[in-house]
Design an enzyme around this catalytic site. Structure first.
Site, mmCIF file in Angstrom:
data_model
loop_
_atom_site.group_PDB
_atom_site.id
_atom_site.type_symbol
_atom_site.label_atom_id
_atom_site.label_comp_id
_atom_site.label_asym_id
_atom_site.label_seq_id
_atom_site.Cartn_x
_atom_site.Cartn_y
_atom_site.Cartn_z
ATOM 1 N N ASP A 1 35.248 -15.286 24.481
ATOM 2 C CA ASP A 1 36.938 -16.333 24.380
ATOM 3 C C ASP A 1 38.103 -15.620 24.784
ATOM 4 O OD1 ASP A 1 37.693 -19.073 23.782
ATOM 5 O OD2 ASP A 1 39.008 -17.915 22.194
ATOM 6 N N LYS B 1 40.659 -16.153 28.027
ATOM 7 C CA LYS B 1 41.853 -16.246 27.846
ATOM 8 C C LYS B 1 42.711 -15.287 28.880
ATOM 9 C CE LYS B 1 41.783 -18.488 23.184
ATOM 10 N NZ LYS B 1 41.914 -18.352 21.936
#
Length: 803
Positions: free
Chosen positions: A661, A665
Site C-alpha cells: 500500500d 502511494k
C-alpha cells in the site's frame, strides 16, 4: 374593456369550464367590462380532424362522432346543437363520398368546434344569470381566401367589429376564436394560434385595456417546467422579448398575436384558468431589467448544410438559396455562414427539409456539374435552443457548461441586437442541455449528479456526510448534490430524485443487479447533467469502467489507488481519454487521506519547481504501530492487536505490513512528477517475516506473538534517542524518465520531523531545488474512514465549483 381568451383545456368538461364560469362571474361582480374569445372545447379540433381523415379514408367514424357529440353537449340540456352536428355529419358524408377534401372544406369543418364552444359557454353564462351573447366571428372578421391560414382585411374587419360591439353593449359577448370569413361569406381559419390572433385583433379594434389569455399554466417560465424542474415564472416581459420567444418556439405565444397589441400598446397577461389567484406573466411595452429572460425550444427542425468551395468570391449565392425557400413556401428560422459563402447552414422545419434540398439541388444543378458546389446535406434529429436576452459577453459560461457535459452545439448564432443566442443541438440532448444552461444562468442551485460505487466503510461515511451537508452546501454554495446511484459489486440503487438518509434500507429493498452500462444509460435516459462517478472500492477490476464512464460524460473521483498504480500504459491512456473528453479525475485521498499532498505536488511541478526528493510516513496504520511501539515498553504484537481492534488495519493485517500500500502511494507521487516507473520497480521491505506470509488471516492473527522477538531486536539495535518509522522515499535524478522508489523501515532521531510524529498521523517531506535542505512538510491525520471520506467530499466540491 378587457378581452378574455380561454383555451381548449380551460373550456374542457369538469373543473375547467366551471373555473371559466367563476372567472367571468367574478369580473362581472367587480363591474369589469369583458369580451370573451374561445377556442374549441377540449380536444375538439383534433377530434374533428380525425373524423375528417377517417371519412376521407373510408374508415368507419360514426362511433367516434357519437362520442364527440356526447362530450360537446355534456350537461347542456337547454342548448340545441343539432344544427352544428348536422352540418358536421353532412361535411363528413360528402368527403366520404368523394374520397377527398380541400382546405376550404377543412376550414368549414373545424370552424364548427369554435362555434359549438362559444354557444356552449354563452348558454352556460345565461343559465347562471350572466347576460351573454353568442358572436360568430365570421360575421365581423373579413379575410382573404387563403384557406387554412387566412389574413384579415383589417380596415373592413375593424369597421365591422366596432359597429357590432357598439350595438351589443351591456352583455358579455362570447366570440368564436380562430375563424373568420371572406367578403363573400366563405368560412376561413386564421392558422396557428388563430384564437389568440382573434383576441388580439379584437383588443386592437376595441382599444381594450388588457388582453388576458387564460391557459393551463401559471404564465411564461424561464424554461419548459416539464423539462426543467427549477424553471421559474417570469413576472414581466417586453413585447420585443415576447416576440423573440414566439419566434423561437414558445407555444403560448405567436408573433402575429403580439403585433396588434404592440400597435395600440395593449398589455397581454398570460394567466392560469386553474389558479386564478396567480398574477401570471404581464407582457407590455414597459421596460424591464436587462438580462436573460427565458430558454425556448424549436423541437422539430432540420439543419441543411450547403457546401460550395468553388463559390469563393461569387456573389448572389444567398439570394439564390432564399429564392428556393420562398418558391417552396419554406421559412428559415436560423442561418449561419462564413463571409466567403463557401459554407452555409440553414435551419428549417423538419417537415420541409427534403423539399428544401430538392429545390436547392435543382437550383444549383450547374454548380454541381462545375464542382463549385460540393454537397447539400440534411442533419436530422436536431432542435434549436434559444437563450432570450443572452449577451455574447457572458455566453462563454453557458457554452463551457455544455462542453463540460459532453454537449457540443452543431451551430450557433446571435440576433442582430446581440441579445439572443440560438444553438442547434442534437435532439436527444435537448433536455439535458436546457437544464445545464438554465442552472448556469438563472442562479438556481447547480445540480451535481453523483454515482457512488462502493458503500462500505469509506463509501458509507461519505454518503452520510453528503446527505448531512447537502442543504448547507446548496444554501451557501448554490450547489445541489444529488446522489442518483449507489452501488456495490452486486447491486445498484438508481433514483433520479436522489438518495435519502435511509439509503441503506433502500439499497437492500430496491437494489438491482447491474452492469456499468446500466448506470450510464440511466443518466442518459433521465438527461442528468454534471455527472460525477466516485470509486470507493478497492476493486482492481472496477477501474476498467473508468474509460467508458469518462466517454459518457462522467468526471471521476477515487479513493481507490489501483487506477494510478497499474501499468503506466493504462495510466497514460486514461489521461488521454480524460483530455479528449475534457473531464477531470481527482484522487487527493489516494495518498495521505485528506491531506493536501497531491495538489501541492502538482502545483509545484506545474510551476517548474525542481522536486529533488519526497519521503515520509505514508500509512496511518503503520504510523500508529511504530509510533507507539517505539515510544512505549510494549510488545509489538500488543500494539498491532490494538491497531486491529481500533479498525486501523485491513481485515488481514498482512495487507498493511507487506508494504504494498505504501508502495502504491509512492508510485502515485512519482507519476505526478511524470516519472514512468512501474510498481514492480519499487524496492519494498516486507515487514512480515517469511515464516508468517503463508496461511489464512486467522492463522496469522493467532501467531502475532511470533513477531515480537523480530521487532524487539530491531528496536534494541537502534542508536539512542532514535525511533522506528516505516517510510516511502522517492529519490534520484527526478528529471529523468524514472526515479528510485523505496519502501523501508528506518531509524530516525526523535528530534527529527519524522521522529516527532504522534498517533496515526502521516507526514511528508518534499525537498526542492529552491527550498534546499529545508523541506516543505505536510502533516496530519493519515488514516480513518471519516478523514478519507472527508477528503473525497472535498474533491466533489472542487469539481462542482468548476462546472
Amino acid at each position: 374593456m378587457k378581452i378574455l381568451k380561454f383555451g381548449g383545456k380551460s373550456l374542457a368538461n369538469g373543473q375547467g369550464i366551471q373555473n371559466v364560469l367563476q372567472i367571468i362571474s367574478k369580473k362581472q361582480t367587480n363591474n369589469e367590462e369583458v369580451t370573451v374569445v374561445v377556442s374549441a372545447r377540449g380536444n375538439a379540433t383534433d377530434e374533428l380532424l380525425l373524423l375528417l381523415e377517417k371519412a376521407h379514408g373510408n374508415v368507419p367514424y360514426s362511433d367516434d362522432f357519437e362520442l364527440f357529440k356526447e362530450y360537446q353537449s355534456y350537461n347542456a340540456s337547454t342548448l340545441n346543437l343539432e344544427k352544428e352536428f348536422s352540418l358536421i355529419e353532412k361535411i363528413l358524408e360528402g368527403v366520404n363520398l368523394l374520397g377527398d377534401y380541400s382546405e376550404k372544406v377543412k376550414d368549414q369543418l373545424v370552424a364548427l368546434g369554435e362555434v359549438i364552444s362559444a354557444k356552449y359557454l354563452t348558454n352556460l353564462l345565461n343559465e347562471n344569470g350572466i347576460k351573454a351573447n353568442f358572436v360568430d366571428a365570421r360575421n365581423v372578421l373579413v379575410t382573404d381566401a387563403n384557406f387554412g391560414n387566412a389574413q384579415p382585411i383589417e380596415a373592413v374587419s375593424k369597421k365591422k367589429v366596432q359597429q357590432y360591439f357598439k350595438e351589443n353593449q351591456g352583455v358579455v359577448n362570447v366570440v368564436t376564436g380562430f375563424i373568420a370569413a371572406t367578403a363573400s361569406g366563405e368560412t376561413t381559419t386564421l392558422g396557428r394560434n388563430g384564437s389568440n390572433y382573434t383576441a388580439a385583433l379584437l383588443a386592437n379594434f376595441l382599444e381594450a385595456k388588457e388582453l388576458q389569455n387564460y391557459t393551463h399554466v401559471d404564465g411564461i417560465f424561464t424554461a419548459n417546467p416539464d423539462w426543467v424542474a427549477d424553471a421559474k415564472k417570469i413576472d414581466h416581459l417586453t413585447f420585443n422579448e415576447a416576440n423573440e420567444l414566439a419566434n423561437f418556439g414558445a407555444n403560448i405565444l405567436h408573433a402575429k398575436t403580439i403585433l396588434p397589441l404592440v400597435e395600440k400598446d395593449i398589455p397581454l397577461r398570460i394567466v392560469n384558468t386553474f389558479n386564478d389567484d396567480n398574477e401570471g406573466t404581464l407582457i407590455s411595452a414597459a421596460l424591464t431589467l436587462e438580462g436573460i429572460k427565458s430558454l425556448s425550444v424549436l423541437p422539430d427542425v432540420s439543419l441543411i448544410n450547403f457546401e460550395g468551395r468553388g463559390l469563393l468570391g461569387k456573389t448572389g449565392v444567398d439570394a439564390r438559396i432564399f429564392k428556393v425557400m420562398a418558391d417552396n413556401d419554406i421559412s428559415v428560422s436560423i442561418i449561419s455562414q462564413g463571409s466567403s459563402e463557401r459554407g452555409i447552414g440553414i435551419v428549417v422545419a423538419a417537415s420541409n427539409a427534403t423539399k428544401a434540398v430538392i429545390g436547392l439541388e435543382k437550383e444549383f444543378e450547374n454548380d454541381f456539374y462545375t464542382k463549385d458546389v460540393n454537397r447539400i446535406s440534411i442533419v436530422d434529429n436536431v432542435s434549436v435552443i434559444s437563450i432570450i436576452g443572452q449577451d455574447l459577453s457572458t455566453f462563454h459560461k453557458s457554452y463551457t457548461a455544455l462542453i463540460n457535459n459532453n454537449i457540443v452545439p452543431i451551430l450557433f448564432n446571435n440576433t442582430i441586437t446581440g441579445k439572443n443566442v440560438s444553438l442547434v443541438i442534437k435532439r436527444d440532448e435537448v433536455k439535458k442541455a436546457l437544464n445545464v444552461i438554465h442552472g448556469q444562468i438563472f442562479g438556481v442551485a447547480k445540480k451535481i449528479n453523483i454515482a457512488v460505487f462502493g458503500h462500505g466503510t469509506v463509501g458509507g461515511t461519505l454518503l452520510d456526510q453528503i446527505l448531512q451537508s447537502a442543504d448547507t452546501i446548496e444554501e451557501k454554495k448554490g450547489i445541489k448534490l444529488n446522489v442518483f446511484a449507489i452501488a456495490n459489486s452486486k447491486k445498484v440503487l438508481l433514483t433520479k430524485k436522489g438518495a435519502t438518509k435511509n439509503w441503506r434500507e433502500k439499497v437492500n429493498e430496491k437494489g438491482v443487479s447491474y452492469a456499468i452500462s446500466d448506470v450510464i444509460e440511466y443518466a442518459k435516459d433521465h438527461h442528468l447533467e454534471n455527472l460525477i462517478a466516485i470509486d470507493n472500492t478497492a476493486n482492481g477490476t472496477f477501474v476498467e469502467n473508468y474509460i467508458p464512464l469518462v466517454e459518457n460524460g462522467f468526471d471521476l473521483i477515487s479513493s481507490n489507488k489501483i487506477a494510478n498504480t497499474i501499468s503506466y500504459e493504462f495510466y497514460q491512456n486514461l489521461r488521454s481519454v480524460l483530455a479528449k473528453n475534457q473531464k477531470e479525475y481527482l484522487y487527493e485521498t489516494n495518498v495521505g487521506a485528506g491531506l493536501p499532498l497531491i495538489d501541492t505536488i502538482k502545483l509545484l511541478h506545474l510551476s517548474g519547481e525542481n522536486i529533488t526528493k519526497i519521503r515520509g510516513v505514508f500509512s496511518g496504520t503503520l504510523s500508529y504501530l511504530f509510533n507507539h511501539f517505539s515510544a512505549e515498553d510494549r510488545n509489538f504484537s500488543e500494539v498491532l492487536q490494538e491497531a486491529i481492534d481500533k479498525g486501523f488495519t485491513e481485515p488481514d493485517p498482512r495487507e498493511d505490513l507487506c508494504g504494498n500500500d505504501v508502495g502504491r502511494k509512492l508510485l502515485i507521487l512519482a507519476r505526478e512528477l511524470e516519472l514512468q516507473n512501474e510498481f514492480d520497480e519499487i524496492k519494498i521491505q516486507n515487514l512480515i517475516p517469511e515464516f508468517l506470509r503463508e496461511g489464512s488471516a486467522q492463522d496469522f492473527l493467532q501467531r502475532l506473538n511470533e513477531l515480537n522477538p523480530v521487532y524487539q531486536e530491531v528496536k534494541e539495535q537502534q542508536e539512542s534517542n532514535h525511533v522506528l518509522r516505516y517510510i516511502g522515499e522517492l529519490s534520484g535524478d527526478l528529471q529523468q524518465e524514472k526515479g528510485n522508489l523505496e519502501v523501508k523501515l528506518v531509524s530516525v532521531p526523535v528530534s527529527s520531523a519524522l521522529g516527532s510524529l504522534k498517533g496515526s498521523d502521516s507526514i511528508f517531506e518534499i525537498y526542492t531545488e529552491s527550498y534546499g535542505e529545508q523541506p516543505i512538510v505536510i502533516q496530519g491525520a493519515g488514516a480513518g474512514a471519516s478523514v478519507t471520506a472527508r477528503g473525497v467530499f472535498g474533491d466533489i466540491l472542487r469539481l462542482s465549483e468548476k462546472k
